[in-house]
Design a protein around this motif. Structure first.
Motif, PDB file in Angstrom:
ATOM      1  N   ALA A  75      -5.718 -10.366   5.554  1.00  0.00           N
ATOM      2  CA  ALA A  75      -5.046  -9.311   6.306  1.00  0.00           C
ATOM      3  C   ALA A  75      -6.049  -8.180   6.452  1.00  0.00           C
ATOM      4  O   ALA A  75      -6.749  -7.856   5.489  1.00  0.00           O
ATOM      5  N   ASP A  76      -6.099  -7.624   7.649  1.00  0.00           N
ATOM      6  CA  ASP A  76      -7.061  -6.539   7.901  1.00  0.00           C
ATOM      7  C   ASP A  76      -8.479  -6.925   7.478  1.00  0.00           C
ATOM      8  O   ASP A  76      -9.234  -6.089   6.980  1.00  0.00           O
ATOM      9  N   ILE A  86      -7.014 -12.567   0.956  1.00  0.00           N
ATOM     10  CA  ILE A  86      -6.018 -12.381  -0.117  1.00  0.00           C
ATOM     11  C   ILE A  86      -5.763 -13.710  -0.827  1.00  0.00           C
ATOM     12  O   ILE A  86      -5.746 -13.768  -2.049  1.00  0.00           O
ATOM     13  N   PRO A 108       0.053 -11.619 -11.384  1.00  0.00           N
ATOM     14  CA  PRO A 108      -0.101 -10.171 -11.510  1.00  0.00           C
ATOM     15  C   PRO A 108       0.228  -9.449 -10.201  1.00  0.00           C
ATOM     16  O   PRO A 108       0.214 -10.063  -9.140  1.00  0.00           O
ATOM     17  N   ASN A 109       0.496  -8.155 -10.305  1.00  0.00           N
ATOM     18  CA  ASN A 109       0.697  -7.340  -9.104  1.00  0.00           C
ATOM     19  C   ASN A 109      -0.523  -7.455  -8.211  1.00  0.00           C
ATOM     20  O   ASN A 109      -1.650  -7.425  -8.698  1.00  0.00           O
ATOM     21  N   GLY A 110      -0.282  -7.594  -6.917  1.00  0.00           N
ATOM     22  CA  GLY A 110      -1.391  -7.633  -5.970  1.00  0.00           C
ATOM     23  C   GLY A 110      -2.106  -8.968  -5.902  1.00  0.00           C
ATOM     24  O   GLY A 110      -3.147  -9.089  -5.255  1.00  0.00           O
ATOM     25  N   SER A 111      -1.562 -10.004  -6.542  1.00  0.00           N
ATOM     26  CA  SER A 111      -2.246 -11.298  -6.524  1.00  0.00           C
ATOM     27  C   SER A 111      -2.000 -12.074  -5.230  1.00  0.00           C
ATOM     28  O   SER A 111      -2.662 -13.087  -4.984  1.00  0.00           O
ATOM     29  N   GLY A 112      -1.035 -11.620  -4.424  1.00  0.00           N
ATOM     30  CA  GLY A 112      -0.827 -12.274  -3.125  1.00  0.00           C
ATOM     31  C   GLY A 112       0.464 -13.059  -3.014  1.00  0.00           C
ATOM     32  O   GLY A 112       0.632 -13.862  -2.090  1.00  0.00           O
ATOM     33  N   LYS A 113       1.420 -12.798  -3.912  1.00  0.00           N
ATOM     34  CA  LYS A 113       2.682 -13.535  -3.883  1.00  0.00           C
ATOM     35  C   LYS A 113       3.474 -13.236  -2.608  1.00  0.00           C
ATOM     36  O   LYS A 113       3.953 -14.145  -1.933  1.00  0.00           O
ATOM     37  N   SER A 114       3.601 -11.946  -2.290  1.00  0.00           N
ATOM     38  CA  SER A 114       4.328 -11.595  -1.061  1.00  0.00           C
ATOM     39  C   SER A 114       3.554 -12.055   0.174  1.00  0.00           C
ATOM     40  O   SER A 114       4.156 -12.470   1.176  1.00  0.00           O
ATOM     41  N   THR A 115       2.230 -12.003   0.092  1.00  0.00           N
ATOM     42  CA  THR A 115       1.408 -12.486   1.205  1.00  0.00           C
ATOM     43  C   THR A 115       1.700 -13.957   1.480  1.00  0.00           C
ATOM     44  O   THR A 115       1.866 -14.368   2.634  1.00  0.00           O
ATOM     45  N   SER A 142       1.038 -10.253  10.750  1.00  0.00           N
ATOM     46  CA  SER A 142       0.016  -9.376  10.156  1.00  0.00           C
ATOM     47  C   SER A 142      -0.941 -10.156   9.256  1.00  0.00           C
ATOM     48  O   SER A 142      -1.914  -9.593   8.776  1.00  0.00           O
ATOM     49  N   TYR A 143      -0.637 -11.434   9.035  1.00  0.00           N
ATOM     50  CA  TYR A 143      -1.498 -12.245   8.166  1.00  0.00           C
ATOM     51  C   TYR A 143      -2.213 -13.316   8.979  1.00  0.00           C
ATOM     52  O   TYR A 143      -1.607 -13.987   9.799  1.00  0.00           O
ATOM     53  N   GLN A 191      11.051  -8.934  -0.539  1.00  0.00           N
ATOM     54  CA  GLN A 191      10.962  -8.082  -1.731  1.00  0.00           C
ATOM     55  C   GLN A 191      11.578  -6.716  -1.433  1.00  0.00           C
ATOM     56  O   GLN A 191      12.268  -6.143  -2.267  1.00  0.00           O
TER      57      GLN A 191
HETATM   58  P1  ADP Z   1       1.949  -9.326  -4.728  1.00  0.00           P
HETATM   59  O1  ADP Z   1       3.179  -9.601  -3.942  1.00  0.00           O
HETATM   60  O2  ADP Z   1       1.468 -10.484  -5.532  1.00  0.00           O
HETATM   61  O3  ADP Z   1       2.085  -8.095  -5.582  1.00  0.00           O
HETATM   62  P2  ADP Z   1       0.774  -8.803  -2.117  1.00  0.00           P
HETATM   63  O4  ADP Z   1       0.809 -10.125  -1.431  1.00  0.00           O
HETATM   64  O5  ADP Z   1       1.812  -7.811  -1.725  1.00  0.00           O
HETATM   65  O6  ADP Z   1       0.758  -9.031  -3.710  1.00  0.00           O
HETATM   66  O7  ADP Z   1      -0.645  -8.137  -1.891  1.00  0.00           O
HETATM   67  C1  ADP Z   1      -1.861  -8.795  -2.236  1.00  0.00           C
HETATM   68  C2  ADP Z   1      -3.039  -7.941  -1.791  1.00  0.00           C
HETATM   69  O8  ADP Z   1      -3.138  -7.977  -0.376  1.00  0.00           O
HETATM   70  C3  ADP Z   1      -2.930  -6.468  -2.174  1.00  0.00           C
HETATM   71  O9  ADP Z   1      -4.209  -6.030  -2.499  1.00  0.00           O
HETATM   72  C4  ADP Z   1      -2.417  -5.827  -0.890  1.00  0.00           C
HETATM   73  O10 ADP Z   1      -2.841  -4.489  -0.793  1.00  0.00           O
HETATM   74  C5  ADP Z   1      -3.065  -6.684   0.175  1.00  0.00           C
HETATM   75  N1  ADP Z   1      -2.242  -6.767   1.405  1.00  0.00           N
HETATM   76  C6  ADP Z   1      -1.008  -7.301   1.487  1.00  0.00           C
HETATM   77  N2  ADP Z   1      -0.512  -7.210   2.737  1.00  0.00           N
HETATM   78  C7  ADP Z   1      -1.470  -6.583   3.457  1.00  0.00           C
HETATM   79  C8  ADP Z   1      -1.559  -6.198   4.827  1.00  0.00           C
HETATM   80  N3  ADP Z   1      -0.571  -6.443   5.708  1.00  0.00           N
HETATM   81  N4  ADP Z   1      -2.686  -5.577   5.230  1.00  0.00           N
HETATM   82  C9  ADP Z   1      -3.693  -5.347   4.352  1.00  0.00           C
HETATM   83  N5  ADP Z   1      -3.667  -5.678   3.053  1.00  0.00           N
HETATM   84  C10 ADP Z   1      -2.582  -6.303   2.599  1.00  0.00           C
END
Ligand code: ADP
Ligand code: MG
Length: 251
Positions: free
Chosen positions: A15-16, A20, A39-46, A56-57, A89
Motif C-alpha cells: 500500500a502506498d 506489507i 503483533p500490531n501492524g503485522s498486516g492482519k487487516s491488510t 487501496s491495496y 475492525q
Molecule cells: P494489523 O491489522 O496487523 O495491525 P495493518 O494491516 O492494519 O496491521 O497494517 C500493517 C501495516 O501496513 C502498518 O504499518 C500500516 O501502517 C500499513 N498500512 C495498512 N494499510 C495501509 C494503507 N492503506 N496505506 C498505507 N499503509 C498502510
C-alpha cells in the motif's frame, strides 16, 4: 485436507508503495475455523482487505483461489456475491442509509448472483428481526442508519446480523472481540457455530485466546514479517497469550 475453499499462495501486498505482506500462504477448507494472531501492524487487516478487493491495496505477487476461481480477478461486488464477507475492525457508518435498506439491497444482490428470487420487504423484515434478536439488538436498530451513532459493541453486533443474513461462504472477522463483554462473545460464538454447521469457513483475526475458547479453531496461524510464520492447533493461541510473539515454543 479437503479441497480448500480458500487457497492463498505466496501473496504479496503493498500500500502506498510499502510492502506489507510478502509470500503469505494459507489454505482453509469448507467449514473450518482458522484464527490469525500477530503483533500490531503485522498486516492482519491488510490481508482481510486485500481478500475482499479493497483497491487501496496492490497485489504485487501471488494467487488467491476461492471455490476454484481466481478471486483476485473479481471485483469487490463479485467477491461479496460469491460469498466473501468481512466484518471490519472499525465498521463504517452510512448516515443516509437505513440498516433495512442496506440489508435488503445486499441480501438481494447476493441472492440474485445465486439464482434465487429476491426477498420482498416483508420476508426481509422477518429475517432481519430474527437476526437482530439473535445478536441482541432491539428491533428499532433495523430502521436506524447503518452504524450511525452505534456504540462499539452495537456496531459489532450489527456486523454479526449482516453476516447471518448474507449467509456467506467465507467470513473474515477482524478483531470482532475487541471491546466485547462475555455475553457478546458468546453471541459471536453462537453465530459462528451455526454458520459453520452449514459449511461456512472462518478466518478469525484476534489478539486474544478468549474468543477462541468459545469458538475452537481447527488451526491457528501467527502472522509476522509479512507471512505466516508459524501454524498450530488451538494450543498455539494459548502459548502466544502466555508468552507473547517473541518467545516461540520449541516444536
Ligand atoms: P494489523 O491489522 O496487523 O495491525 P495493518 O494491516 O492494519 O496491521 O497494517 C500493517 C501495516 O501496513 C502498518 O504499518 C500500516 O501502517 C500499513 N498500512 C495498512 N494499510 C495501509 C494503507 N492503506 N496505506 C498505507 N499503509 C498502510
Ligand atoms: Mg488490524
Amino acid at each position: 485436507m479437503n479441497q480448500p475453499l480458500l487457497s492463498i499462495r505466496d501473496l504479496s501486498v503493498s500500500a502506498d508503495g510499502n510492502t506489507i505482506l510478502e509470500g503469505l500462504s494459507l489454505d482453509i477448507a469448507p467449514g473450518e475455523v482458522h484464527a490469525i494472531m500477530g503483533p500490531n501492524g503485522s498486516g492482519k487487516s491488510t490481508l482481510s482487505r486485500a481478500l475482499i478487493g479493497d483497491e487501496s491495496y496492490d497485489i504485487t505477487a501471488g494467487t488467491v483461489r476461492f471455490d476454484n476461481h481466481d478471486l483476485l480477478a473479481l471485483s469487490i461486488e463479485e467477491r461479496a456475491q460469491r460469498g466473501v464477507f468481512l466484518s471490519f475492525q472499525y465498521p463504517i457508518s452510512i448516515p443516509g442509509v437505513s440498516n433495512a435498506q442496506f440489508l435488503k439491497a445486499s441480501v438481494n444482490q447476493i441472492r440474485e448472483a445465486r439464482g434465487l428470487e429476491p426477498l420482498d420487504a416483508i420476508d426481509m423484515l422477518d429475517q432481519a428481526k430474527d437476526a437482530f434478536r439473535r445478536v441482541g439488538l432491539k428491533e428499532e436498530f433495523i430502521s436506524r442508519p447503518v452504524n450511525d451513532g452505534f456504540s462499539g459493541g452495537e456496531k459489532k453486533r450489527n456486523e454479526l446480523a449482516q453476516m447471518l443474513l448474507m449467509k456467506p461462504r467465507l467470513v473474515i472477522l477482524d478483531e470482532i472481540d475487541s471491546g466485547l463483554d462475555i455475553d457478546a462473545l458468546r453471541i459471536v460464538a453462537d453465530c459462528v457455530s451455526s454458520l459453520k454447521q452449514d459449511g461456512t469457513s472462518f478466518l478469525i483475526i484476534t489478539h486474544y485466546q478468549r474468543l477462541l475458547s468459545y469458538v475452537p479453531p481447527e488451526r491457528v496461524h501467527i502472522l509476522m514479517n509479512g507471512h505466516i510464520e508459524r501454524s498450530g492447533d488451538a494450543q498455539l493461541a494459548m502459548d502466544i497469550e502466555a508468552q507473547g510473539y517473541q518467545h516461540p515454543t520449541p516444536a
